[in-house]
Design an enzyme around this catalytic site. Structure first.
Site, PDB file in Angstrom:
ATOM      1  N   PHE A  11       0.826  -1.218   0.000  1.00  0.00           N
ATOM      2  CA  PHE A  11       0.000   0.000   0.000  1.00  0.00           C
ATOM      3  C   PHE A  11       0.866   1.277   0.000  1.00  0.00           C
ATOM      4  O   PHE A  11       0.955   1.986  -1.013  1.00  0.00           O
ATOM      5  CB  PHE A  11      -0.929  -0.068   1.215  1.00  0.00           C
ATOM      6  CG  PHE A  11      -1.635   1.206   1.576  1.00  0.00           C
ATOM      7  CD1 PHE A  11      -2.271   1.976   0.613  1.00  0.00           C
ATOM      8  CD2 PHE A  11      -1.671   1.627   2.907  1.00  0.00           C
ATOM      9  CE1 PHE A  11      -2.927   3.153   0.961  1.00  0.00           C
ATOM     10  CE2 PHE A  11      -2.332   2.785   3.266  1.00  0.00           C
ATOM     11  CZ  PHE A  11      -2.943   3.556   2.297  1.00  0.00           C
ATOM     12  N   ALA A  83       7.047  -5.166   5.410  1.00  0.00           N
ATOM     13  CA  ALA A  83       6.659  -5.612   6.751  1.00  0.00           C
ATOM     14  C   ALA A  83       5.371  -6.412   6.651  1.00  0.00           C
ATOM     15  O   ALA A  83       4.628  -6.306   5.676  1.00  0.00           O
ATOM     16  CB  ALA A  83       6.441  -4.414   7.671  1.00  0.00           C
ATOM     17  N   THR A 130       5.933   2.974  12.796  1.00  0.00           N
ATOM     18  CA  THR A 130       4.537   3.302  13.086  1.00  0.00           C
ATOM     19  C   THR A 130       4.398   3.949  14.465  1.00  0.00           C
ATOM     20  O   THR A 130       5.232   3.705  15.351  1.00  0.00           O
ATOM     21  CB  THR A 130       3.696   2.005  13.051  1.00  0.00           C
ATOM     22  OG1 THR A 130       2.428   2.239  13.649  1.00  0.00           O
ATOM     23  CG2 THR A 130       4.357   0.877  13.859  1.00  0.00           C
ATOM     24  N   ASP A 131       3.325   4.701  14.650  1.00  0.00           N
ATOM     25  CA  ASP A 131       3.062   5.284  15.977  1.00  0.00           C
ATOM     26  C   ASP A 131       2.631   4.213  16.978  1.00  0.00           C
ATOM     27  O   ASP A 131       2.611   4.464  18.183  1.00  0.00           O
ATOM     28  CB  ASP A 131       1.997   6.391  15.890  1.00  0.00           C
ATOM     29  CG  ASP A 131       0.641   5.914  15.371  1.00  0.00           C
ATOM     30  OD1 ASP A 131       0.525   4.740  14.946  1.00  0.00           O
ATOM     31  OD2 ASP A 131      -0.310   6.721  15.382  1.00  0.00           O
ATOM     32  N   GLU A 132       2.299   3.008  16.483  1.00  0.00           N
ATOM     33  CA  GLU A 132       1.782   1.973  17.393  1.00  0.00           C
ATOM     34  C   GLU A 132       2.835   1.475  18.381  1.00  0.00           C
ATOM     35  O   GLU A 132       2.505   0.875  19.400  1.00  0.00           O
ATOM     36  CB  GLU A 132       1.168   0.817  16.588  1.00  0.00           C
ATOM     37  CG  GLU A 132       0.072   1.326  15.679  1.00  0.00           C
ATOM     38  CD  GLU A 132      -0.796   0.255  15.040  1.00  0.00           C
ATOM     39  OE1 GLU A 132      -0.906  -0.846  15.603  1.00  0.00           O
ATOM     40  OE2 GLU A 132      -1.360   0.537  13.969  1.00  0.00           O
ATOM     41  N   TYR A 155       2.176  -7.095  16.412  1.00  0.00           N
ATOM     42  CA  TYR A 155       2.614  -6.222  15.312  1.00  0.00           C
ATOM     43  C   TYR A 155       3.463  -5.074  15.854  1.00  0.00           C
ATOM     44  O   TYR A 155       4.602  -4.856  15.418  1.00  0.00           O
ATOM     45  CB  TYR A 155       1.403  -5.671  14.542  1.00  0.00           C
ATOM     46  CG  TYR A 155       1.738  -4.477  13.657  1.00  0.00           C
ATOM     47  CD1 TYR A 155       2.606  -4.610  12.581  1.00  0.00           C
ATOM     48  CD2 TYR A 155       1.190  -3.210  13.915  1.00  0.00           C
ATOM     49  CE1 TYR A 155       2.934  -3.511  11.776  1.00  0.00           C
ATOM     50  CE2 TYR A 155       1.504  -2.115  13.120  1.00  0.00           C
ATOM     51  CZ  TYR A 155       2.378  -2.270  12.052  1.00  0.00           C
ATOM     52  OH  TYR A 155       2.709  -1.189  11.268  1.00  0.00           O
ATOM     53  N   SER A 156       2.905  -4.328  16.819  1.00  0.00           N
ATOM     54  CA  SER A 156       3.640  -3.145  17.283  1.00  0.00           C
ATOM     55  C   SER A 156       4.914  -3.543  18.019  1.00  0.00           C
ATOM     56  O   SER A 156       5.922  -2.839  17.945  1.00  0.00           O
ATOM     57  CB  SER A 156       2.747  -2.236  18.132  1.00  0.00           C
ATOM     58  OG  SER A 156       2.169  -2.927  19.199  1.00  0.00           O
ATOM     59  N   LYS A 159       7.482  -4.179  15.340  1.00  0.00           N
ATOM     60  CA  LYS A 159       7.971  -2.916  14.767  1.00  0.00           C
ATOM     61  C   LYS A 159       8.888  -2.210  15.791  1.00  0.00           C
ATOM     62  O   LYS A 159       9.919  -1.654  15.418  1.00  0.00           O
ATOM     63  CB  LYS A 159       6.801  -1.988  14.402  1.00  0.00           C
ATOM     64  CG  LYS A 159       5.963  -2.433  13.225  1.00  0.00           C
ATOM     65  CD  LYS A 159       6.726  -2.502  11.906  1.00  0.00           C
ATOM     66  CE  LYS A 159       7.099  -1.151  11.341  1.00  0.00           C
ATOM     67  NZ  LYS A 159       7.693  -1.272   9.986  1.00  0.00           N
ATOM     68  N   ASN A 184      -2.092   6.217  11.271  1.00  0.00           N
ATOM     69  CA  ASN A 184      -2.837   5.394  10.302  1.00  0.00           C
ATOM     70  C   ASN A 184      -2.966   6.078   8.947  1.00  0.00           C
ATOM     71  O   ASN A 184      -3.421   7.215   8.873  1.00  0.00           O
ATOM     72  CB  ASN A 184      -4.256   5.131  10.816  1.00  0.00           C
ATOM     73  CG  ASN A 184      -4.277   4.161  11.973  1.00  0.00           C
ATOM     74  OD1 ASN A 184      -3.677   4.419  13.011  1.00  0.00           O
ATOM     75  ND2 ASN A 184      -4.965   3.049  11.802  1.00  0.00           N
ATOM     76  N   ARG A 286     -11.186  -6.525  19.602  1.00  0.00           N
ATOM     77  CA  ARG A 286      -9.828  -7.030  19.328  1.00  0.00           C
ATOM     78  C   ARG A 286      -9.096  -7.165  20.676  1.00  0.00           C
ATOM     79  O   ARG A 286      -9.138  -6.219  21.472  1.00  0.00           O
ATOM     80  CB  ARG A 286      -9.130  -6.010  18.434  1.00  0.00           C
ATOM     81  CG  ARG A 286      -7.673  -6.243  18.207  1.00  0.00           C
ATOM     82  CD  ARG A 286      -7.043  -5.069  17.470  1.00  0.00           C
ATOM     83  NE  ARG A 286      -7.271  -5.108  16.041  1.00  0.00           N
ATOM     84  CZ  ARG A 286      -6.922  -4.130  15.190  1.00  0.00           C
ATOM     85  NH1 ARG A 286      -6.348  -3.026  15.645  1.00  0.00           N
ATOM     86  NH2 ARG A 286      -7.146  -4.242  13.904  1.00  0.00           N
ATOM     87  N   HIS A 289      -6.728  -4.160  22.399  1.00  0.00           N
ATOM     88  CA  HIS A 289      -7.061  -3.052  21.499  1.00  0.00           C
ATOM     89  C   HIS A 289      -6.599  -1.707  22.072  1.00  0.00           C
ATOM     90  O   HIS A 289      -7.056  -1.302  23.152  1.00  0.00           O
ATOM     91  CB  HIS A 289      -8.582  -3.041  21.302  1.00  0.00           C
ATOM     92  CG  HIS A 289      -9.047  -2.305  20.107  1.00  0.00           C
ATOM     93  ND1 HIS A 289     -10.322  -2.437  19.611  1.00  0.00           N
ATOM     94  CD2 HIS A 289      -8.432  -1.426  19.292  1.00  0.00           C
ATOM     95  CE1 HIS A 289     -10.474  -1.666  18.553  1.00  0.00           C
ATOM     96  NE2 HIS A 289      -9.319  -1.039  18.338  1.00  0.00           N
TER      97      HIS A 289
END
Ligand code: NAD
Ligand code: TYD
Length: 350
Positions: A11, A83, A130-132, A155-156, A159, A184, A286, A289
């Site tokens: 993307f 990723a 990422t900000d996550e 995921y975070s 990263k 995002n 989730r 979350h």
């Protein structure tokens, strides 16, 4: 200058590849991508014949392949986006995220270090994060570049691990890096597993809109082309060993965003206003979350003069129009493996 962009068939990567190939005809741009479910060469159809562009299929975590590839092409710059990127998939298959995001990043860093050793002049490794990694915010406050890392999802965490290795290669070996942590993204070519493209796809096909929990989770949305422009700016003008936060100045609670999307889509599809909202279904939350992400993007604004150029209304309208005009793209990516993923994620009753 020879530049390697990893994950360029995905993307954000595809928008970055296009930005660089079109803006810098004097650069040789290589796109290395494993073409996982998220990679799609049709994202780059319009530029694939340019003579400053080369695509190579390969896995960033395969050490001997990556080393040979770097030795052959001697990349002076790397812009690393490859990723595994979806939180829900990281919950079902965390090891894959460690392999690609941590080991893959280390494999690239190592190849870059071994290639240039101490000959660092005019070399740069740009790691896209990422900000996550900062975890979650409460109702107030913003993430800055000095917020402590506190990742909550596999995921975070993966990263965050990759970010730490980038920094460590900078400190230990003097490897010149820049890093950015972005909020995002949304826009054309977004795989329909993430909130906005998933819901656009479901509205088109009158499928239910699965809002996790009570929908009161907040994200800060940025149009993908604005992210690509920020990446261009940081790659060329950012300072070595610095991190830049990138955000949209654009916070939305999921439920409010979904209602806006429903209204815009009803208008474009010629359906009575209120039709798509009826598809909203609150589903099981989730696990882990994160409540709220919000970026303080004042550093990139002050130091590099960057701001988003597109308002959310403009960006969302452009995005919806793109999906409505590219139904074939949507049909191609939602056939095959996607159906199995969708059933497991949304229809298994987990
Ligand atoms: P994406 O999932 O759409 O694309 C990832 C790309 O990486 C795909 O083309 C895939 O084929 C490729 N890839 C995956 N594993 C690979 C491997 N082992 N070797 C080579 N290629 C591989 O992801 P995206 O949303 O475009 O995100 C790109 C980067 O930006 C990621 O690093 C992500 O963490 C970061 N990011 C994303 C967002 C967002 O909102 N999407 C926000 C901030 C940061
Ligand atoms: P997502 O697009 O997966 O991005 P991220 O988790 O990286 O922020 O999700 C954005 C928000 O939308 C997040 O709070 C989770 C929520 N969400 C749903 O409510 N339903 C869904 O089907 C998806 C995919 C996400």
């Amino acid at each position: 200058m020879k530049i390697l962009i990893t994950g360029g068939a995905g993307f954000i990567g595809s928008h970055v590849v296009r930005e660089f190939v079109c803006k810098y005809p004097e650069y040789q741009i290589f796109n290395l991508d494993a073409l996982t479910y998220a990679g799609n060469l049709s994202n780059l159809k319009d530029i694939e014949c340019r003579n400053n562009y080369t695509f190579v299929k390969g896995d960033i975590s395969e050490e001997s392949f990556v080393n040979d590839f770097f030795n052959e092409h001697r990349f002076e710059g790397v812009i690393h986006l490859a990723a595994e990127s979806h939180v829900d998939r990281s919950i079902t298959d965390p090891l894959r995220f460690a392999r690609t995001n941590i080991l893959g990043t280390m494999t690239l860093l190592n190849a870059f270090k071994n290639l240039w050793r101490n000959n660092w002049l005019n070399k740069r490794f740009y790691h896209i994060s990422t900000d996550e990694v900062y975890g979650t915010l409460g109702e107030t406050g913003f993430f800055t570049e000095t917020t402590a890392y506190n990742p909550n999802s596999p995921y975070s965490a993966s990263k965050a691990g990759s970010d730490h290795f980038v920094r460590a290669y900078g400190e230990t070996y003097g490897l010149p890096y820049v890093m950015s942590n972005c909020s995002n993204n949304y826009g054309p070519n977004h795989f329909p597993e993430k909130l906005i493209p998933l819901f656009i796809n479901n509205i088109i096909y009158n499928k239910s809109l699965p809002v996790y929990g009570n929908g009161n989770y907040t994200r800060d949305w940025l149009y993908v082309k604005d992210h690509a422009q920020a990446i261009d700016l940081i790659f060329h003008k950012g300072e070595n060993q610095e991190t830049y936060n990138i955000g949209g100045f654009n916070e939305w609670k999921n439920i409010d965003l979904v209602k806006l999307l429903c209204k815009l889509m009803d208008g474009k599809l010629g359906r009575p206003i209120g039709t798509s909202e009826k598809l909203i279904t609150f589903v099981k939350d989730r696990p882990g979350h994160d409540l709220r992400y919000a970026i303080d993007a004042s550093k990139i604004n002050k130091k590099l003069g960057w701001r988003p150029s597109v308002t959310f209304e403009e960006g969302l309208n452009k995005t919806i129009d793109w999906y409505l005009q590219n139904e074939e793209w949507l049909e191609n990516v939602t056939s095959g493996e996607y159906q199995r993923y969708y059933e497991e994620q949304y229809e298994s009753g987990n």
